[in-house]
Design an enzyme around this catalytic site. Structure first.
Site, PDB file in Angstrom:
ATOM      1  N   ASP A 299     146.635  93.442  32.686  1.00  0.00           N
ATOM      2  CA  ASP A 299     146.282  92.781  33.954  1.00  0.00           C
ATOM      3  C   ASP A 299     146.813  91.349  33.943  1.00  0.00           C
ATOM      4  OD1 ASP A 299     144.971  94.903  35.160  1.00  0.00           O
ATOM      5  OD2 ASP A 299     143.008  94.348  34.351  1.00  0.00           O
TER       6      ASP A 299
ATOM      7  N   LYS B  95     136.406  98.969  30.337  1.00  0.00           N
ATOM      8  CA  LYS B  95     137.367  97.987  29.826  1.00  0.00           C
ATOM      9  C   LYS B  95     136.793  97.098  28.727  1.00  0.00           C
ATOM     10  CE  LYS B  95     140.314  97.098  33.863  1.00  0.00           C
ATOM     11  NZ  LYS B  95     140.826  96.057  34.753  1.00  0.00           N
TER      12      LYS B  95
HETATM   13  P1  NAP Z   1     133.926  92.421  38.459  1.00  0.00           P
HETATM   14  O1  NAP Z   1     134.153  92.239  37.004  1.00  0.00           O
HETATM   15  O2  NAP Z   1     132.780  93.238  38.937  1.00  0.00           O
HETATM   16  O3  NAP Z   1     133.812  90.932  39.109  1.00  0.00           O
HETATM   17  C1  NAP Z   1     133.533  90.790  40.468  1.00  0.00           C
HETATM   18  C2  NAP Z   1     133.742  89.333  40.876  1.00  0.00           C
HETATM   19  O4  NAP Z   1     133.575  89.231  42.304  1.00  0.00           O
HETATM   20  C3  NAP Z   1     132.732  88.362  40.259  1.00  0.00           C
HETATM   21  O5  NAP Z   1     133.351  87.107  40.049  1.00  0.00           O
HETATM   22  C4  NAP Z   1     131.667  88.279  41.361  1.00  0.00           C
HETATM   23  O6  NAP Z   1     130.904  87.088  41.313  1.00  0.00           O
HETATM   24  C5  NAP Z   1     132.551  88.274  42.579  1.00  0.00           C
HETATM   25  N1  NAP Z   1     131.863  88.680  43.797  1.00  0.00           N
HETATM   26  C6  NAP Z   1     131.409  89.925  44.113  1.00  0.00           C
HETATM   27  N2  NAP Z   1     130.842  89.921  45.336  1.00  0.00           N
HETATM   28  C7  NAP Z   1     130.930  88.643  45.805  1.00  0.00           C
HETATM   29  C8  NAP Z   1     130.528  88.000  47.000  1.00  0.00           C
HETATM   30  N3  NAP Z   1     129.912  88.680  47.988  1.00  0.00           N
HETATM   31  N4  NAP Z   1     130.799  86.688  47.143  1.00  0.00           N
HETATM   32  C9  NAP Z   1     131.433  85.985  46.179  1.00  0.00           C
HETATM   33  N5  NAP Z   1     131.841  86.545  45.008  1.00  0.00           N
HETATM   34  C10 NAP Z   1     131.590  87.856  44.828  1.00  0.00           C
HETATM   35  O7  NAP Z   1     135.206  93.064  39.166  1.00  0.00           O
HETATM   36  P2  NAP Z   1     136.749  92.923  38.712  1.00  0.00           P
HETATM   37  O8  NAP Z   1     137.111  94.050  37.825  1.00  0.00           O
HETATM   38  O9  NAP Z   1     136.950  91.536  38.234  1.00  0.00           O
HETATM   39  O10 NAP Z   1     137.510  93.173  40.091  1.00  0.00           O
HETATM   40  C11 NAP Z   1     137.507  92.182  41.123  1.00  0.00           C
HETATM   41  C12 NAP Z   1     138.495  92.613  42.213  1.00  0.00           C
HETATM   42  O11 NAP Z   1     139.824  92.618  41.653  1.00  0.00           O
HETATM   43  C13 NAP Z   1     138.261  94.038  42.736  1.00  0.00           C
HETATM   44  O12 NAP Z   1     138.506  94.051  44.126  1.00  0.00           O
HETATM   45  C14 NAP Z   1     139.316  94.870  42.018  1.00  0.00           C
HETATM   46  O13 NAP Z   1     139.714  96.002  42.760  1.00  0.00           O
HETATM   47  C15 NAP Z   1     140.449  93.867  41.915  1.00  0.00           C
HETATM   48  N6  NAP Z   1     141.380  94.151  40.826  1.00  0.00           N
HETATM   49  C16 NAP Z   1     142.689  94.351  41.156  1.00  0.00           C
HETATM   50  C17 NAP Z   1     143.613  94.595  40.175  1.00  0.00           C
HETATM   51  C18 NAP Z   1     145.045  94.797  40.566  1.00  0.00           C
HETATM   52  O14 NAP Z   1     145.833  95.247  39.728  1.00  0.00           O
HETATM   53  N7  NAP Z   1     145.437  94.459  41.793  1.00  0.00           N
HETATM   54  C19 NAP Z   1     143.230  94.655  38.816  1.00  0.00           C
HETATM   55  C20 NAP Z   1     141.883  94.438  38.512  1.00  0.00           C
HETATM   56  C21 NAP Z   1     140.957  94.188  39.529  1.00  0.00           C
HETATM   57  P3  NAP Z   1     129.509  87.049  40.454  1.00  0.00           P
HETATM   58  O15 NAP Z   1     129.934  86.786  39.027  1.00  0.00           O
HETATM   59  O16 NAP Z   1     128.757  85.929  41.055  1.00  0.00           O
HETATM   60  O17 NAP Z   1     128.852  88.385  40.615  1.00  0.00           O
END
Ligand code: NAP
Length: 266
Positions: free
Chosen positions: A100, A65
Protein backbone atom coordinates in the site's frame (compact mmCIF):
# COMPACT_ATOMS: atom_id res chain seq x y z
CA UNK A 1 0.51 -23.29 -12.85
CA UNK A 2 1.11 -20.70 -10.09
CA UNK A 3 -1.70 -19.89 -7.67
CA UNK A 4 -2.03 -16.41 -6.19
CA UNK A 5 -4.86 -15.03 -4.14
CA UNK A 6 -6.46 -12.61 -1.76
CA UNK A 7 -7.28 -13.54 1.81
CA UNK A 8 -9.84 -11.42 3.64
CA UNK A 9 -13.35 -11.49 5.02
CA UNK A 10 -15.37 -10.49 3.05
CA UNK A 11 -13.61 -10.60 -0.35
CA UNK A 12 -16.42 -11.37 -2.77
CA UNK A 13 -16.44 -7.88 -4.40
CA UNK A 14 -12.65 -7.59 -4.73
CA UNK A 15 -11.19 -6.12 -7.93
CA UNK A 16 -7.83 -7.85 -7.39
CA UNK A 17 -8.65 -11.09 -9.31
CA UNK A 18 -9.44 -9.37 -12.66
CA UNK A 19 -6.55 -6.93 -12.20
CA UNK A 20 -3.95 -9.66 -11.59
CA UNK A 21 -5.36 -12.06 -14.18
CA UNK A 22 -5.12 -9.27 -16.77
CA UNK A 23 -1.40 -9.13 -15.95
CA UNK A 24 -0.99 -12.91 -16.40
CA UNK A 25 -2.80 -12.71 -19.75
CA UNK A 26 -0.70 -9.76 -20.93
CA UNK A 27 2.59 -11.55 -20.15
CA UNK A 28 1.40 -15.08 -20.99
CA UNK A 29 2.00 -16.31 -17.42
CA UNK A 30 0.32 -19.60 -16.49
CA UNK A 31 -1.35 -18.54 -13.22
CA UNK A 32 -4.67 -18.00 -11.48
CA UNK A 33 -5.67 -15.46 -8.79
CA UNK A 34 -8.41 -16.61 -6.43
CA UNK A 35 -10.10 -15.33 -3.27
CA UNK A 36 -10.07 -17.02 0.15
CA UNK A 37 -12.37 -16.12 3.04
CA UNK A 38 -11.19 -17.84 6.25
CA UNK A 39 -12.94 -17.45 9.58
CA UNK A 40 -12.01 -14.28 11.42
CA UNK A 41 -9.75 -16.20 13.85
CA UNK A 42 -8.36 -18.47 11.14
CA UNK A 43 -5.60 -16.45 9.48
CA UNK A 44 -2.61 -18.33 10.97
CA UNK A 45 -4.04 -21.69 9.81
CA UNK A 46 -4.86 -20.17 6.41
CA UNK A 47 -1.29 -18.94 5.87
CA UNK A 48 0.20 -22.29 6.97
CA UNK A 49 -2.24 -24.12 4.70
CA UNK A 50 -1.47 -21.92 1.71
CA UNK A 51 2.27 -22.49 2.29
CA UNK A 52 1.77 -26.26 2.50
CA UNK A 53 -0.33 -26.28 -0.68
CA UNK A 54 2.31 -24.41 -2.68
CA UNK A 55 0.47 -21.11 -3.14
CA UNK A 56 3.00 -18.60 -4.58
CA UNK A 57 1.66 -15.33 -3.19
CA UNK A 58 -1.24 -13.88 -1.23
CA UNK A 59 -2.60 -10.40 -0.81
CA UNK A 60 -4.17 -9.73 2.59
CA UNK A 61 -7.05 -7.41 3.35
CA UNK A 62 -9.46 -6.50 6.15
CA UNK A 63 -9.59 -7.85 8.86
CA UNK A 64 -6.29 -9.73 8.67
CA UNK A 65 -3.63 -7.17 7.68
CA UNK A 66 -2.48 -6.52 11.24
CA UNK A 67 -2.70 -10.13 12.52
CA UNK A 68 -0.54 -11.42 9.66
CA UNK A 69 2.47 -9.40 10.86
CA UNK A 70 3.00 -12.02 13.60
CA UNK A 71 2.42 -15.01 11.31
CA UNK A 72 5.09 -14.32 8.64
CA UNK A 73 8.58 -12.78 8.53
CA UNK A 74 7.50 -9.15 8.08
CA UNK A 75 10.02 -6.84 6.40
CA UNK A 76 11.09 -3.58 8.03
CA UNK A 77 8.48 -1.38 6.32
CA UNK A 78 5.56 -3.74 7.05
CA UNK A 79 6.72 -4.06 10.68
CA UNK A 80 6.88 -0.26 11.05
CA UNK A 81 3.44 0.18 9.48
CA UNK A 82 2.11 -2.72 11.55
CA UNK A 83 0.30 -4.27 8.58
CA UNK A 84 1.08 -6.82 5.85
CA UNK A 85 -0.90 -6.76 2.60
CA UNK A 86 1.36 -9.07 0.56
CA UNK A 87 2.78 -12.49 1.48
CA UNK A 88 5.54 -14.03 -0.62
CA UNK A 89 5.87 -17.82 -0.37
CA UNK A 90 8.71 -18.16 -2.88
CA UNK A 91 11.51 -18.28 -0.24
CA UNK A 92 12.25 -20.69 2.60
CA UNK A 93 9.67 -19.05 4.85
CA UNK A 94 6.63 -16.84 4.07
CA UNK A 95 7.66 -13.17 4.12
CA UNK A 96 5.32 -10.21 4.67
CA UNK A 97 5.35 -6.86 2.87
CA UNK A 98 3.25 -3.72 2.62
CA UNK A 99 2.68 -2.57 -0.95
CA UNK A 100 0.00 0.00 0.00
CA UNK A 101 2.94 2.32 0.75
CA UNK A 102 4.33 1.78 -2.76
CA UNK A 103 0.81 2.33 -4.12
CA UNK A 104 0.55 5.73 -2.46
CA UNK A 105 4.04 6.80 -3.49
CA UNK A 106 3.88 5.71 -7.13
CA UNK A 107 0.36 7.04 -7.72
CA UNK A 108 1.46 10.50 -6.55
CA UNK A 109 4.79 10.46 -8.40
CA UNK A 110 3.20 9.25 -11.66
CA UNK A 111 0.91 12.31 -11.43
CA UNK A 112 3.87 14.66 -11.17
CA UNK A 113 4.28 15.11 -7.39
CA UNK A 114 7.84 15.66 -6.11
CA UNK A 115 7.70 14.09 -2.65
CA UNK A 116 11.28 14.80 -1.59
CA UNK A 117 11.09 17.94 0.55
CA UNK A 118 7.31 18.24 0.13
CA UNK A 119 4.82 19.05 2.87
CA UNK A 120 2.01 16.50 2.99
CA UNK A 121 -1.26 16.38 4.92
CA UNK A 122 -2.62 12.90 5.61
CA UNK A 123 -6.21 12.71 6.83
CA UNK A 124 -6.77 9.39 8.62
CA UNK A 125 -4.68 7.24 10.94
CA UNK A 126 -6.10 3.75 10.32
CA UNK A 127 -4.45 1.13 8.11
CA UNK A 128 -4.32 3.28 4.96
CA UNK A 129 -3.25 6.32 6.97
CA UNK A 130 -0.35 4.45 8.56
CA UNK A 131 0.90 3.14 5.21
CA UNK A 132 0.54 6.63 3.67
CA UNK A 133 2.37 8.40 6.49
CA UNK A 134 5.37 6.04 6.34
CA UNK A 135 5.41 6.10 2.52
CA UNK A 136 5.53 9.90 2.39
CA UNK A 137 8.04 10.22 5.23
CA UNK A 138 10.34 7.62 3.64
CA UNK A 139 10.09 9.58 0.36
CA UNK A 140 11.40 12.72 2.09
CA UNK A 141 8.16 14.60 2.85
CA UNK A 142 7.27 16.22 6.13
CA UNK A 143 3.95 14.72 7.15
CA UNK A 144 1.07 16.32 9.01
CA UNK A 145 -1.39 13.64 10.15
CA UNK A 146 -4.95 14.62 11.16
CA UNK A 147 -7.57 12.20 12.41
CA UNK A 148 -11.09 12.23 13.89
CA UNK A 149 -9.58 10.49 16.93
CA UNK A 150 -6.72 12.94 17.35
CA UNK A 151 -4.84 10.71 19.83
CA UNK A 152 -4.35 8.11 17.04
CA UNK A 153 -2.83 10.79 14.80
CA UNK A 154 -0.49 11.89 17.58
CA UNK A 155 0.51 8.30 18.42
CA UNK A 156 1.22 7.58 14.76
CA UNK A 157 3.22 10.79 14.37
CA UNK A 158 5.50 9.67 17.19
CA UNK A 159 6.60 6.61 15.21
CA UNK A 160 6.88 8.35 11.80
CA UNK A 161 10.04 10.43 11.20
CA UNK A 162 9.37 14.09 10.38
CA UNK A 163 5.66 13.92 11.28
CA UNK A 164 3.17 15.74 13.53
CA UNK A 165 -0.30 14.70 14.73
CA UNK A 166 -3.44 16.90 14.76
CA UNK A 167 -7.21 17.13 15.13
CA UNK A 168 -9.41 17.20 12.03
CA UNK A 169 -10.29 20.84 12.74
CA UNK A 170 -6.68 21.80 12.06
CA UNK A 171 -6.76 20.58 8.44
CA UNK A 172 -7.48 23.98 6.78
CA UNK A 173 -4.47 25.55 8.55
CA UNK A 174 -2.30 22.51 7.83
CA UNK A 175 -3.16 22.71 4.13
CA UNK A 176 -2.36 26.41 3.63
CA UNK A 177 1.30 25.84 2.62
CA UNK A 178 1.07 22.10 1.79
CA UNK A 179 1.93 20.39 -1.51
CA UNK A 180 0.13 17.05 -1.08
CA UNK A 181 -3.17 15.96 0.50
CA UNK A 182 -4.15 12.32 0.98
CA UNK A 183 -7.57 11.22 2.22
CA UNK A 184 -6.92 7.94 4.02
CA UNK A 185 -10.29 7.85 5.79
CA UNK A 186 -13.37 5.99 4.57
CA UNK A 187 -15.27 9.30 4.30
CA UNK A 188 -16.65 9.58 0.76
CA UNK A 189 -17.01 5.83 0.25
CA UNK A 190 -20.47 5.22 -1.27
CA UNK A 191 -21.53 8.68 -0.02
CA UNK A 192 -21.33 12.28 -1.21
CA UNK A 193 -19.17 13.54 1.66
CA UNK A 194 -15.63 14.86 2.11
CA UNK A 195 -13.36 14.96 5.19
CA UNK A 196 -11.94 18.35 4.06
CA UNK A 197 -13.79 21.66 3.58
CA UNK A 198 -13.76 22.68 -0.09
CA UNK A 199 -12.58 26.17 0.87
CA UNK A 200 -9.34 24.72 2.31
CA UNK A 201 -8.23 23.17 -0.98
CA UNK A 202 -5.95 25.21 -3.26
CA UNK A 203 -4.54 24.83 -6.74
CA UNK A 204 -0.95 24.02 -5.71
CA UNK A 205 -2.02 20.70 -4.16
CA UNK A 206 -1.82 17.18 -5.52
CA UNK A 207 -4.80 15.41 -3.93
CA UNK A 208 -5.00 11.61 -3.64
CA UNK A 209 -8.20 10.01 -2.38
CA UNK A 210 -7.67 6.41 -1.22
CA UNK A 211 -11.42 5.86 -1.61
CA UNK A 212 -12.13 4.33 -5.05
CA UNK A 213 -15.88 3.76 -4.88
CA UNK A 214 -17.03 6.08 -6.30
CA UNK A 215 -13.98 6.95 -8.39
CA UNK A 216 -14.88 10.63 -8.42
CA UNK A 217 -15.44 11.50 -4.77
CA UNK A 218 -16.66 14.85 -3.46
CA UNK A 219 -13.09 15.58 -2.32
CA UNK A 220 -11.71 15.05 -5.83
CA UNK A 221 -14.50 17.17 -7.37
CA UNK A 222 -13.68 19.99 -4.92
CA UNK A 223 -9.96 19.58 -5.68
CA UNK A 224 -10.59 19.78 -9.40
CA UNK A 225 -12.70 22.92 -8.94
CA UNK A 226 -9.79 24.48 -7.00
CA UNK A 227 -7.38 23.69 -9.84
CA UNK A 228 -5.48 21.00 -7.91
CA UNK A 229 -4.00 17.85 -9.48
CA UNK A 230 -6.28 14.92 -8.65
CA UNK A 231 -5.39 11.24 -8.20
CA UNK A 232 -8.22 8.77 -7.67
CA UNK A 233 -8.03 5.69 -5.43
CA UNK A 234 -7.89 3.26 -8.35
CA UNK A 235 -4.33 4.45 -9.03
CA UNK A 236 -3.30 3.47 -5.49
CA UNK A 237 -5.05 0.12 -5.89
CA UNK A 238 -3.30 -0.41 -9.24
CA UNK A 239 0.19 0.38 -8.02
CA UNK A 240 -0.09 -1.66 -4.80
CA UNK A 241 -1.14 -4.59 -7.01
CA UNK A 242 1.69 -3.90 -9.45
CA UNK A 243 4.24 -3.92 -6.61
CA UNK A 244 2.90 -7.27 -5.33
CA UNK A 245 2.96 -8.73 -8.86
CA UNK A 246 6.57 -7.63 -9.36
CA UNK A 247 7.69 -9.09 -6.03
CA UNK A 248 6.05 -12.46 -6.77
CA UNK A 249 6.96 -12.88 -10.43
CA UNK A 250 10.12 -10.80 -10.97
CA UNK A 251 8.48 -9.30 -14.10
CA UNK A 252 7.75 -5.62 -14.59
CA UNK A 253 3.99 -5.25 -14.09
CA UNK A 254 1.97 -4.55 -17.27
CA UNK A 255 0.22 -1.61 -15.62
CA UNK A 256 -1.76 -0.53 -18.68
CA UNK A 257 -3.47 -3.93 -18.93
CA UNK A 258 -4.04 -4.05 -15.16
CA UNK A 259 -5.41 -0.49 -15.15
CA UNK A 260 -7.83 -1.23 -18.00
CA UNK A 261 -9.14 -4.34 -16.21
CA UNK A 262 -9.62 -2.36 -13.01
CA UNK A 263 -11.31 0.68 -14.52
CA UNK A 264 -13.67 -1.39 -16.65
CA UNK A 265 -15.14 -2.68 -13.38
CA UNK A 266 -15.39 0.62 -11.49
P1 NAP B 1 -9.51 1.84 8.91
O1 NAP B 1 -8.22 1.25 9.36
O2 NAP B 1 -10.79 1.32 9.44
O3 NAP B 1 -9.42 3.44 9.21
C1 NAP B 1 -10.52 4.25 8.95
C2 NAP B 1 -10.11 5.72 9.06
O4 NAP B 1 -11.22 6.54 8.66
C3 NAP B 1 -9.75 6.15 10.49
O5 NAP B 1 -8.75 7.15 10.44
C4 NAP B 1 -11.08 6.73 10.98
O6 NAP B 1 -10.93 7.67 12.03
C5 NAP B 1 -11.54 7.43 9.73
N1 NAP B 1 -12.98 7.68 9.71
C6 NAP B 1 -13.97 6.75 9.58
N2 NAP B 1 -15.18 7.36 9.57
C7 NAP B 1 -14.94 8.70 9.71
C8 NAP B 1 -15.77 9.84 9.77
N3 NAP B 1 -17.12 9.74 9.69
N4 NAP B 1 -15.19 11.05 9.90
C9 NAP B 1 -13.85 11.19 9.96
N5 NAP B 1 -13.00 10.12 9.91
C10 NAP B 1 -13.54 8.90 9.78
O7 NAP B 1 -9.66 1.75 7.32
P2 NAP B 1 -8.47 1.74 6.22
O8 NAP B 1 -8.10 0.34 5.91
O9 NAP B 1 -7.43 2.68 6.68
O10 NAP B 1 -9.23 2.30 4.93
C11 NAP B 1 -9.58 3.68 4.83
C12 NAP B 1 -10.08 3.95 3.41
O11 NAP B 1 -8.99 3.74 2.49
C13 NAP B 1 -11.20 2.99 2.95
O12 NAP B 1 -12.12 3.73 2.17
C14 NAP B 1 -10.47 1.98 2.07
O13 NAP B 1 -11.31 1.43 1.07
C15 NAP B 1 -9.40 2.86 1.45
N6 NAP B 1 -8.23 2.11 1.00
C16 NAP B 1 -7.89 2.20 -0.32
C17 NAP B 1 -6.79 1.54 -0.79
C18 NAP B 1 -6.44 1.66 -2.24
O14 NAP B 1 -5.60 0.89 -2.72
N7 NAP B 1 -7.02 2.62 -2.97
C19 NAP B 1 -5.99 0.75 0.07
C20 NAP B 1 -6.36 0.68 1.42
C21 NAP B 1 -7.48 1.37 1.88
P3 NAP B 1 -10.98 7.16 13.59
O15 NAP B 1 -9.58 6.66 13.88
O16 NAP B 1 -11.34 8.37 14.35
O17 NAP B 1 -12.00 6.06 13.67
Amino acid sequence: MDVFGLVGNPVSHSLSPPMHEAAYDALDIDARYVTFEPAKDGIADAVRGADALGVTGLNVTIPFKQDVVDVVDADDLAARIGAVNTIDFTGDRPTGHNTDAAGVRRSLVEHGADLDGATAVVVGAGGAGRATAFALSDAGSSVRIANRTASSARDLAESVPNASGHELDAVPDLLADADVLVNATSVGMEEDASPVAASAIHGDLTVLDAVYSPLETRLLRDAEDAGATTVDGAWMLLYQGAAAFERWTGHEAPVDAMNAALRSRL
